[in-house]
Design a protein around this motif. Sequence first.
Motif, PDB file in Angstrom:
ATOM      1  N   SER A  86       0.675  -1.139   0.095  1.00  0.00           N
ATOM      2  CA  SER A  86       0.068  -0.219   0.404  1.00  0.00           C
ATOM      3  C   SER A  86       0.682   1.673  -0.207  1.00  0.00           C
ATOM      4  N   GLY A  87       1.928   0.857   0.301  1.00  0.00           N
ATOM      5  CA  GLY A  87       2.961   2.256   0.609  1.00  0.00           C
ATOM      6  C   GLY A  87       2.828   3.447   1.549  1.00  0.00           C
ATOM      7  N   THR A  88       1.738   2.817   2.966  1.00  0.00           N
ATOM      8  CA  THR A  88       1.502   3.599   3.487  1.00  0.00           C
ATOM      9  C   THR A  88       2.371   3.497   5.036  1.00  0.00           C
ATOM     10  N   ASP A  89       2.238   3.801   6.123  1.00  0.00           N
ATOM     11  CA  ASP A  89       3.202   3.730   7.231  1.00  0.00           C
ATOM     12  C   ASP A  89       2.537   2.610   8.392  1.00  0.00           C
ATOM     13  N   ILE A  90       3.629   1.722   8.501  1.00  0.00           N
ATOM     14  CA  ILE A  90       3.092   0.517   9.109  1.00  0.00           C
ATOM     15  C   ILE A  90       2.499   0.513  10.477  1.00  0.00           C
ATOM     16  N   LEU A  91       3.012   1.755  10.932  1.00  0.00           N
ATOM     17  CA  LEU A  91       2.529   1.425  12.475  1.00  0.00           C
ATOM     18  C   LEU A  91       1.346   1.663  12.703  1.00  0.00           C
ATOM     19  N   PRO A  92       0.329   3.303  12.328  1.00  0.00           N
ATOM     20  CA  PRO A  92      -0.940   2.990  11.792  1.00  0.00           C
ATOM     21  C   PRO A  92      -2.146   1.031  12.145  1.00  0.00           C
ATOM     22  N   SER A  93      -1.314   0.709  10.751  1.00  0.00           N
ATOM     23  CA  SER A  93      -2.328  -0.599  11.067  1.00  0.00           C
ATOM     24  C   SER A  93      -1.927  -1.211  11.468  1.00  0.00           C
ATOM     25  N   VAL A  94      -0.440  -1.492  12.439  1.00  0.00           N
ATOM     26  CA  VAL A  94      -0.570  -2.391  13.868  1.00  0.00           C
ATOM     27  C   VAL A  94      -1.093  -2.097  14.402  1.00  0.00           C
ATOM     28  N   ALA A  95      -0.754  -0.649  15.138  1.00  0.00           N
ATOM     29  CA  ALA A  95      -1.267  -0.090  16.361  1.00  0.00           C
ATOM     30  C   ALA A  95      -3.313  -0.590  16.475  1.00  0.00           C
ATOM     31  N   SER A  96      -3.980  -0.293  15.112  1.00  0.00           N
ATOM     32  CA  SER A  96      -5.099  -0.958  15.082  1.00  0.00           C
ATOM     33  C   SER A  96      -5.553  -1.867  15.043  1.00  0.00           C
ATOM     34  N   GLY A  97      -4.875  -2.403  14.620  1.00  0.00           N
ATOM     35  CA  GLY A  97      -5.178  -4.561  14.187  1.00  0.00           C
ATOM     36  C   GLY A  97      -4.828  -4.718  15.967  1.00  0.00           C
ATOM     37  N   LEU A  98      -3.740  -4.512  16.374  1.00  0.00           N
ATOM     38  CA  LEU A  98      -3.685  -4.529  18.126  1.00  0.00           C
ATOM     39  C   LEU A  98      -3.949  -4.299  19.182  1.00  0.00           C
ATOM     40  N   GLN A  99      -5.399  -2.786  18.412  1.00  0.00           N
ATOM     41  CA  GLN A  99      -5.893  -2.785  19.130  1.00  0.00           C
ATOM     42  C   GLN A  99      -7.555  -3.636  19.642  1.00  0.00           C
ATOM     43  N   VAL A 100      -7.606  -4.201  18.128  1.00  0.00           N
ATOM     44  CA  VAL A 100      -9.125  -4.682  18.191  1.00  0.00           C
ATOM     45  C   VAL A 100      -8.640  -6.427  18.713  1.00  0.00           C
ATOM     46  N   SER A 101      -7.452  -6.799  18.826  1.00  0.00           N
ATOM     47  CA  SER A 101      -7.030  -7.735  18.735  1.00  0.00           C
ATOM     48  C   SER A 101      -6.915  -8.671  20.404  1.00  0.00           C
ATOM     49  N   LEU A 102      -6.628  -6.719  21.148  1.00  0.00           N
ATOM     50  CA  LEU A 102      -6.238  -6.687  22.472  1.00  0.00           C
ATOM     51  C   LEU A 102      -8.360  -6.695  22.795  1.00  0.00           C
ATOM     52  N   GLY A 103      -8.978  -5.926  22.348  1.00  0.00           N
ATOM     53  CA  GLY A 103     -10.212  -6.105  22.813  1.00  0.00           C
ATOM     54  C   GLY A 103     -10.934  -7.692  23.259  1.00  0.00           C
ATOM     55  N   LEU A 104     -10.199  -8.127  21.772  1.00  0.00           N
ATOM     56  CA  LEU A 104     -10.648  -9.756  21.313  1.00  0.00           C
ATOM     57  C   LEU A 104     -10.186 -10.990  22.663  1.00  0.00           C
ATOM     58  N   MET A 105      -8.944 -10.533  22.604  1.00  0.00           N
ATOM     59  CA  MET A 105      -8.313 -11.621  24.163  1.00  0.00           C
ATOM     60  C   MET A 105      -8.544 -10.993  25.157  1.00  0.00           C
ATOM     61  N   ALA A 106      -9.415 -10.091  26.199  1.00  0.00           N
ATOM     62  CA  ALA A 106      -9.898  -9.124  26.679  1.00  0.00           C
ATOM     63  C   ALA A 106     -10.853 -10.103  26.453  1.00  0.00           C
ATOM     64  N   ALA A 107     -12.032 -10.231  25.890  1.00  0.00           N
ATOM     65  CA  ALA A 107     -13.343 -10.856  25.968  1.00  0.00           C
ATOM     66  C   ALA A 107     -12.981 -12.195  26.435  1.00  0.00           C
ATOM     67  N   ALA A 108     -12.049 -12.379  25.746  1.00  0.00           N
ATOM     68  CA  ALA A 108     -11.985 -14.399  25.464  1.00  0.00           C
ATOM     69  C   ALA A 108     -10.917 -14.629  26.625  1.00  0.00           C
TER      70      ALA A 108
END
Length: 581
Positions: A86-108
């Motif tokens: 995509s040519g975009t910065d990776i940090l925002p994509s990783v931070a967004s995905g990590l936020q979703v995963s942390l929410g899922l892991m907290a519920a799990a």
Amino acid sequence: MRPTAAGVTRAVALAAALAAVGLLPWLSGRDPALTVLRARSAEQEPTEEALSAIRRDLGLEAGPLSLLGDWATGLLRGDLGTSWVSGTDILPSVASGLQVSLGLMAAALLVAVLLAVALVTPVLVRGRGSAGAFAAMAAAVPEFLLATVALLVCGVWLGWLPTSGWQGPEYMVLPALALGVPAGGLLGRLVADALPAVLNERWVELWQGAGVSRTRVSFAALRRVLPPLVPQFGMVAVGLTGGAVAVETVFAVPGIGRTALGAAKSQDLPLLQGAVLALLALGLVTGALAALVRRRLLGPALRDAGLSLPPARPVRAHPAIPAALGALLLAAIGWGLFRDPYAVDTTARLAPPSWSNPMGTDGLGRDVLARLGHGAASTVGTAAAVCLLSLVVALALGFVPGIASGAADIANALPPVIVGILVAAAAGPGTGGAALAVALISWPPLAAHAAALVQEVRASTFLTAQRAIGAPPLWMLTRHVLPSVAAPVARHALLRLPGIALALASLGFLGLGAQPPDPEWGLLLDESRAYVERAPWAALAPAAALALLAGLAVSGAAYAQGRGGRRTTGRTVRKETAHAV
């Protein structure tokens, strides 16, 4: 304070893991410039001029060591680089995905705690008992299988909950259940199996005689049980990071696990590096928090005391249970071996079960029963090879426990799925890569078992007598130590065979293991997801086979543990009788 051998090994293993992530573009054996060219424009010719321009643009001409240094320097600045696709910065994509995963892991994790409490409460009330077969089966069923069944039953057939996306709380229910139920079963089983022995300790009787309330005694028993089990709880939390990859893939959750898997398949290596680093950091932080919690629970007086639990009573399982499960599984495999797994009949696509096709057909008209039978060689046969390799490594490392323990800490922080993603990015997906990934992280339990046995044998009286009469060290090693260690560890490795097969199936399910048209069980389950609403039987067949494999793992381990407990009791009685005489 001088660093210990385990600390040095832990640091070296962590540095090696980070270096492997940083060198992914060169470990892959592919020209990174060609990967970027294909990602940007599939129609452009890969001429030398075009490839050279991309190398200059990305700085790839500096060489791997120089770019590894630049990548590490970027990490220190918080810069994960730019996506090749995509040519975009990776940090925002990783931070967004990590936020979703942390929410899922907290519920799990909430689901896991609630299930564990439900399993432990009857033991606290009655003062005896165990978590039972439900906890054992819940702990053994892999997340990708539970997620597929939950999607099929609760989402497709009953229509209770949405099956994909991440748009509200209702979208979290099925993924959290699929991820949390195995973790809760394991947590509940660990605590419930340890509690009866603690409740039989002398201090409990004294407290009850002094009139202490049952509630206070129960909390004190839990405080006594938890510290030795906290490291196991940390490993359960680490397992959530690996299970999240499969669960996010099944339910199309835009988390960090699905991001890593997508980056590996598209060869967007910078994005893959950032996602894997986030998953690795989650595992390491979880392990550190588990160690901190254990220290706080023990308090300053007991931190260095090596507190352990009294031995739990062995779980009993009737030999008919593993025998019946094994016979049923072998019958299905044997029946399928007499049929052709690759014969394509487009006129019989997605045909329901019938006399000619007892388990129906798949999307290409191939016999599901035949593919199930022939897939056993790929699934179970590869697992046997991984078991053997893990056994050899464990026996070697069992003699150097200080070195092995440091590397084991890093291996325990890497679930098979994460290692499988890295291996697939380096060597490409395939059965060999999946086997290597599982082998890299399956040896620590066997090595710990071997190290304990080696220490026990070396401290035995008969070996001291052999040293006193001048027996050579090599002779003692080959005649006494190794035979005493190899047999129990080999039995342990055999009991881990079904679990290793399930790990391989999970990699195949994610597209990181065996590739089409191989009839590997995890791959069969993944292929059937595309038409699960029209032909659920195609998914139920491999799901049932994997469930039988999980049941065989649980019942076989329980039966072996029960026999081991009876043999130990018998030896103790004989020793006490001999001393009395």
